[in-house]
Design an enzyme around this catalytic site. Structure first.
Site, PDB file in Angstrom:
ATOM      1  N   ASP A 125     -12.212   5.259  -2.968  1.00  0.00           N
ATOM      2  CA  ASP A 125     -11.680   3.920  -2.670  1.00  0.00           C
ATOM      3  C   ASP A 125     -12.837   3.026  -2.224  1.00  0.00           C
ATOM      4  O   ASP A 125     -13.862   3.515  -1.742  1.00  0.00           O
ATOM      5  CB  ASP A 125     -10.671   3.980  -1.512  1.00  0.00           C
ATOM      6  CG  ASP A 125      -9.321   4.565  -1.915  1.00  0.00           C
ATOM      7  OD1 ASP A 125      -9.045   4.657  -3.125  1.00  0.00           O
ATOM      8  OD2 ASP A 125      -8.555   4.914  -1.003  1.00  0.00           O
ATOM      9  N   ARG A 176     -11.603   2.016 -10.944  1.00  0.00           N
ATOM     10  CA  ARG A 176     -10.356   1.309 -10.625  1.00  0.00           C
ATOM     11  C   ARG A 176     -10.746  -0.122 -10.259  1.00  0.00           C
ATOM     12  O   ARG A 176     -11.604  -0.333  -9.401  1.00  0.00           O
ATOM     13  CB  ARG A 176      -9.646   1.951  -9.440  1.00  0.00           C
ATOM     14  CG  ARG A 176      -8.428   1.121  -8.979  1.00  0.00           C
ATOM     15  CD  ARG A 176      -7.942   1.514  -7.583  1.00  0.00           C
ATOM     16  NE  ARG A 176      -7.527   2.886  -7.509  1.00  0.00           N
ATOM     17  CZ  ARG A 176      -7.641   3.624  -6.407  1.00  0.00           C
ATOM     18  NH1 ARG A 176      -8.176   3.134  -5.309  1.00  0.00           N
ATOM     19  NH2 ARG A 176      -7.231   4.881  -6.399  1.00  0.00           N
ATOM     20  N   LYS A 179      -8.009  -6.308  -6.760  1.00  0.00           N
ATOM     21  CA  LYS A 179      -8.453  -7.596  -6.212  1.00  0.00           C
ATOM     22  C   LYS A 179      -9.348  -7.389  -4.993  1.00  0.00           C
ATOM     23  O   LYS A 179     -10.354  -8.079  -4.814  1.00  0.00           O
ATOM     24  CB  LYS A 179      -7.237  -8.432  -5.801  1.00  0.00           C
ATOM     25  CG  LYS A 179      -6.465  -9.028  -6.949  1.00  0.00           C
ATOM     26  CD  LYS A 179      -5.329  -9.910  -6.431  1.00  0.00           C
ATOM     27  CE  LYS A 179      -4.517 -10.500  -7.565  1.00  0.00           C
ATOM     28  NZ  LYS A 179      -3.327 -11.227  -7.082  1.00  0.00           N
ATOM     29  N   GLY A 180      -8.979  -6.438  -4.131  1.00  0.00           N
ATOM     30  CA  GLY A 180      -9.697  -6.235  -2.863  1.00  0.00           C
ATOM     31  C   GLY A 180      -8.843  -6.742  -1.716  1.00  0.00           C
ATOM     32  O   GLY A 180      -8.419  -7.891  -1.727  1.00  0.00           O
ATOM     33  N   THR A 218      -3.056  -3.443 -10.041  1.00  0.00           N
ATOM     34  CA  THR A 218      -2.512  -4.720  -9.573  1.00  0.00           C
ATOM     35  C   THR A 218      -0.998  -4.739  -9.761  1.00  0.00           C
ATOM     36  O   THR A 218      -0.475  -4.066 -10.656  1.00  0.00           O
ATOM     37  CB  THR A 218      -3.134  -5.904 -10.335  1.00  0.00           C
ATOM     38  OG1 THR A 218      -2.614  -7.121  -9.803  1.00  0.00           O
ATOM     39  CG2 THR A 218      -2.872  -5.849 -11.832  1.00  0.00           C
ATOM     40  N   HIS A 219      -0.321  -5.527  -8.900  1.00  0.00           N
ATOM     41  CA  HIS A 219       1.116  -5.785  -9.097  1.00  0.00           C
ATOM     42  C   HIS A 219       1.325  -7.224  -9.516  1.00  0.00           C
ATOM     43  O   HIS A 219       2.461  -7.696  -9.584  1.00  0.00           O
ATOM     44  CB  HIS A 219       1.882  -5.528  -7.805  1.00  0.00           C
ATOM     45  CG  HIS A 219       1.441  -4.303  -7.075  1.00  0.00           C
ATOM     46  ND1 HIS A 219       0.492  -4.308  -6.083  1.00  0.00           N
ATOM     47  CD2 HIS A 219       1.796  -3.010  -7.240  1.00  0.00           C
ATOM     48  CE1 HIS A 219       0.293  -3.077  -5.648  1.00  0.00           C
ATOM     49  NE2 HIS A 219       1.062  -2.274  -6.338  1.00  0.00           N
ATOM     50  N   ARG A 280      -2.331  -3.084   6.438  1.00  0.00           N
ATOM     51  CA  ARG A 280      -2.832  -3.771   5.237  1.00  0.00           C
ATOM     52  C   ARG A 280      -1.697  -4.037   4.246  1.00  0.00           C
ATOM     53  O   ARG A 280      -1.616  -5.102   3.653  1.00  0.00           O
ATOM     54  CB  ARG A 280      -3.939  -2.950   4.564  1.00  0.00           C
ATOM     55  CG  ARG A 280      -5.250  -2.977   5.318  1.00  0.00           C
ATOM     56  CD  ARG A 280      -6.408  -2.543   4.430  1.00  0.00           C
ATOM     57  NE  ARG A 280      -6.302  -1.176   3.962  1.00  0.00           N
ATOM     58  CZ  ARG A 280      -6.682  -0.111   4.655  1.00  0.00           C
ATOM     59  NH1 ARG A 280      -7.175  -0.251   5.865  1.00  0.00           N
ATOM     60  NH2 ARG A 280      -6.567   1.105   4.154  1.00  0.00           N
ATOM     61  N   ARG A 281      -0.804  -3.057   4.089  1.00  0.00           N
ATOM     62  CA  ARG A 281       0.297  -3.253   3.137  1.00  0.00           C
ATOM     63  C   ARG A 281       1.239  -4.354   3.616  1.00  0.00           C
ATOM     64  O   ARG A 281       1.708  -5.167   2.831  1.00  0.00           O
ATOM     65  CB  ARG A 281       1.088  -1.951   2.961  1.00  0.00           C
ATOM     66  CG  ARG A 281       0.336  -0.819   2.302  1.00  0.00           C
ATOM     67  CD  ARG A 281       0.002  -1.040   0.849  1.00  0.00           C
ATOM     68  NE  ARG A 281      -1.086  -1.920   0.541  1.00  0.00           N
ATOM     69  CZ  ARG A 281      -2.370  -1.603   0.535  1.00  0.00           C
ATOM     70  NH1 ARG A 281      -2.762  -0.389   0.820  1.00  0.00           N
ATOM     71  NH2 ARG A 281      -3.285  -2.504   0.203  1.00  0.00           N
TER      72      ARG A 281
HETATM   73  C1  LIG Z   1      -3.514   1.731  -6.917  1.00  0.00           C
HETATM   74  C2  LIG Z   1      -4.192   0.736  -6.023  1.00  0.00           C
HETATM   75  C3  LIG Z   1      -5.328   1.106  -5.335  1.00  0.00           C
HETATM   76  C4  LIG Z   1      -6.008   0.182  -4.530  1.00  0.00           C
HETATM   77  N1  LIG Z   1      -7.200   0.530  -3.958  1.00  0.00           N
HETATM   78  C5  LIG Z   1      -7.888  -0.407  -3.263  1.00  0.00           C
HETATM   79  C6  LIG Z   1      -9.212  -0.135  -2.778  1.00  0.00           C
HETATM   80  O1  LIG Z   1      -9.766   0.955  -2.957  1.00  0.00           O
HETATM   81  N2  LIG Z   1      -9.836  -1.123  -2.098  1.00  0.00           N
HETATM   82  C7  LIG Z   1      -9.263  -2.352  -1.870  1.00  0.00           C
HETATM   83  O2  LIG Z   1      -9.896  -3.214  -1.255  1.00  0.00           O
HETATM   84  N3  LIG Z   1      -8.017  -2.612  -2.319  1.00  0.00           N
HETATM   85  C8  LIG Z   1      -7.327  -1.681  -3.003  1.00  0.00           C
HETATM   86  N4  LIG Z   1      -6.078  -1.979  -3.478  1.00  0.00           N
HETATM   87  C9  LIG Z   1      -5.375  -3.198  -2.987  1.00  0.00           C
HETATM   88  C10 LIG Z   1      -5.679  -4.387  -3.853  1.00  0.00           C
HETATM   89  O3  LIG Z   1      -7.013  -4.781  -3.662  1.00  0.00           O
HETATM   90  C11 LIG Z   1      -4.758  -5.546  -3.473  1.00  0.00           C
HETATM   91  O4  LIG Z   1      -4.953  -5.901  -2.143  1.00  0.00           O
HETATM   92  C12 LIG Z   1      -3.289  -5.269  -3.683  1.00  0.00           C
HETATM   93  O5  LIG Z   1      -3.068  -4.542  -4.846  1.00  0.00           O
HETATM   94  C13 LIG Z   1      -2.506  -6.571  -3.765  1.00  0.00           C
HETATM   95  O6  LIG Z   1      -2.986  -7.340  -4.816  1.00  0.00           O
HETATM   96  P1  LIG Z   1      -2.216  -7.520  -6.225  1.00  0.00           P
HETATM   97  O7  LIG Z   1      -3.248  -7.462  -7.290  1.00  0.00           O
HETATM   98  O8  LIG Z   1      -1.143  -6.530  -6.337  1.00  0.00           O
HETATM   99  O9  LIG Z   1      -1.716  -9.005  -6.179  1.00  0.00           O
HETATM  100  P2  LIG Z   1      -0.803  -9.771  -5.132  1.00  0.00           P
HETATM  101  O10 LIG Z   1      -0.844 -11.189  -5.566  1.00  0.00           O
HETATM  102  O11 LIG Z   1      -1.192  -9.445  -3.717  1.00  0.00           O
HETATM  103  O12 LIG Z   1       0.623  -9.152  -5.360  1.00  0.00           O
HETATM  104  C14 LIG Z   1       1.380  -9.447  -6.516  1.00  0.00           C
HETATM  105  C15 LIG Z   1       2.824  -9.191  -6.188  1.00  0.00           C
HETATM  106  O13 LIG Z   1       3.036  -7.801  -5.900  1.00  0.00           O
HETATM  107  C16 LIG Z   1       3.947  -7.646  -4.829  1.00  0.00           C
HETATM  108  N5  LIG Z   1       3.248  -7.012  -3.705  1.00  0.00           N
HETATM  109  C17 LIG Z   1       1.921  -6.859  -3.543  1.00  0.00           C
HETATM  110  N6  LIG Z   1       1.634  -6.181  -2.420  1.00  0.00           N
HETATM  111  C18 LIG Z   1       2.833  -5.891  -1.867  1.00  0.00           C
HETATM  112  C19 LIG Z   1       3.228  -5.179  -0.704  1.00  0.00           C
HETATM  113  N7  LIG Z   1       2.332  -4.612   0.110  1.00  0.00           N
HETATM  114  N8  LIG Z   1       4.548  -5.067  -0.442  1.00  0.00           N
HETATM  115  C20 LIG Z   1       5.466  -5.608  -1.263  1.00  0.00           C
HETATM  116  N9  LIG Z   1       5.157  -6.280  -2.382  1.00  0.00           N
HETATM  117  C21 LIG Z   1       3.872  -6.431  -2.680  1.00  0.00           C
HETATM  118  C22 LIG Z   1       4.457  -9.023  -4.489  1.00  0.00           C
HETATM  119  O14 LIG Z   1       5.586  -9.259  -5.277  1.00  0.00           O
HETATM  120  C23 LIG Z   1       3.319  -9.902  -4.933  1.00  0.00           C
HETATM  121  O15 LIG Z   1       3.737 -11.212  -5.208  1.00  0.00           O
HETATM  122  C24 LIG Z   1      -5.442  -1.093  -4.339  1.00  0.00           C
HETATM  123  C25 LIG Z   1      -4.290  -1.472  -5.036  1.00  0.00           C
HETATM  124  C26 LIG Z   1      -3.682  -0.587  -5.881  1.00  0.00           C
HETATM  125  C27 LIG Z   1      -2.484  -1.040  -6.653  1.00  0.00           C
END
Ligand SMILES: Cc1cc2nc3c(=O)[nH]c(=O)nc-3n(C[C@H](O)[C@H](O)[C@H](O)COP(=O)(O)OP(=O)(O)OC[C@H]3O[C@@H](n4cnc5c(N)ncnc54)[C@H](O)[C@@H]3O)c2cc1C
Length: 305
Positions: A125, A176, A179-180, A218-219, A280-281
């Site tokens: 990570d 992987r 966004k961060g 990403t979501h 963080r979540r």
């Molecule tokens: C498999 C995986 C591994 C990751 N590993 C790292 C890592 O090693 N280092 C790092 O810095 N980051 C990591 N992340 C986190 C990532 O950087 C983002 O902070 C996180 O994924 C939210 O960004 P997003 O791209 O989903 O977009 P966002 O714009 O944040 O989310 C898009 C949509 O997804 C939904 N959503 C997102 N987060 C949540 C939540 N917590 N609860 C409910 N709904 C939510 C909402 O509907 C939101 O509108 C990881 C993410 C994933 C999916």
């Protein structure tokens, strides 16, 4: 998020731990390896792969870091025994990076060797920007030492990431892309949501140009659409890339992506050290800030649900 939501989110560390635990339960498989096994078994039954994370970070004692490395070795045994389709994700500060680079390297090598014995894979990570240089250095060193079963994470919000991709290209890395999540100063990170998205797409293209295996994590519906379009336009097959999501986030959408034929892996954390991950979540859940505020106020006045 509204301004009020943002203000509430910045106060999350002041929220009582039981409230944090209550609202973050969906993001965590449970406190034991048996919990993780149960959750991964169900994910696999639903056609999803997993990556198991032993919760823990910013470890301050060498024995603790050692214990986390050992916990990962137990995870590999269990994955094999239960015939689960899962790899693991590790945080370098959990393996002792804050204590010393060499302690961390030794622990990581043990985990990666055990993974190889079990024909498994380890992803590092990416944590906050104070760890980026060491993380990429360690990734390179271990790959050059012949550990092929190792991947890393790059964060699209960091301005340096495009250059990091060029620097890693000779390794044909397994990356992987996300966004961060860590809050970084504007001098080193894009802070505008559209700029982060644009850099995500640019970095995804650069990684694929470099022949990397990419896990798109990403979501964000717009980014998922872009990624699906890009891999399709390049004629990539199901085994040439994967999508990744977090446990407890957009699960129905994840199932749709599986049904559409994509390889999809769910990040599945377990363990006793749930607090930092949970914060963080909750911070990035757009619907959560107000709900938590109401629950906290209710609790303070003796009306907690
Ligand atoms: C498999 C995986 C591994 C990751 N590993 C790292 C890592 O090693 N280092 C790092 O810095 N980051 C990591 N992340 C986190 C990532 O950087 C983002 O902070 C996180 O994924 C939210 O960004 P997003 O791209 O989903 O977009 P966002 O714009 O944040 O989310 C898009 C949509 O997804 C939904 N959503 C997102 N987060 C949540 C939540 N917590 N609860 C409910 N709904 C939510 C909402 O509907 C939101 O509108 C990881 C993410 C994933 C999916």
């Amino acid at each position: 998020m509204t301004l009020l939501d943002r203000a509430i989110v910045s106060l999350l560390p002041a929220v009582p731990r039981p409230v944090v635990q209550l609202f973050s339960a969906r993001y965590i498989a449970g406190s034991t390896l048996a919990d993780a096994v149960r959750v991964v078994r169900q994910l696999n039954a639903d056609g999803k792969l997993a990556t198991i994370d032993v919760l823990g970070e910013e470890i301050t004692h060498e024995e603790e870091a050692r214990a986390i490395a050992q916990a990962y070795c137990d995870v590999f045994d269990e994955i094999e025994r239960e015939q689960l389709d899962s790899n693991v994700s590790v945080k370098l500060t959990a393996l002792g990076l804050g204590l010393s680079y060499d302690i961390c390297r030794a622990n990581l090598e043990d985990v990666v060797r055990q993974a190889a014995e079990n024909r498994n894979f380890v992803r590092i990570d990416m944590e906050d920007s104070s760890t980026t240089d060491d993380t990429l250095r360690l990734y390179r060193q271990l790959r050059e030492a012949g550990h092929e079963n190792l991947g890393v994470v790059l964060q699209a919000h960091l301005r340096r990431t495009f250059d990091d991709i060029q620097a890693l290209a000779d390794l044909r890395p397994n990356v992987r892309l996300c966004k961060g999540i860590y809050i970084e100063p504007a001098a080193i990170a894009f802070t505008d949501a559209d700029a982060i998205r644009a850099n995500f797409v640019r970095c995804l293209d650069a990684l694929l140009d470099a022949g990397a295996y990419v896990a798109v994590a990403t979501h964000d519906e717009w980014l998922i659409g872009q990624a699906v379009h890009i891999v399709g336009a390049r004629g990539l097959g199901r085994d040439d890339y994967e999508l990744q999501t977090l446990l407890g986030v957009r699960e129905r959408r994840a199932s749709e992506l599986v049904a559409a034929g994509h390889r999809l892996r769910v990040y599945t954390p377990f363990g006793e050290r749930w607090y930092a991950y949970s914060l963080r979540r909750l911070q990035e859940n757009p619907a959560m800030a107000g709900t938590i505020a109401r629950a906290t106020v209710g609790r303070l006045f003796g009306r907690a649900s």
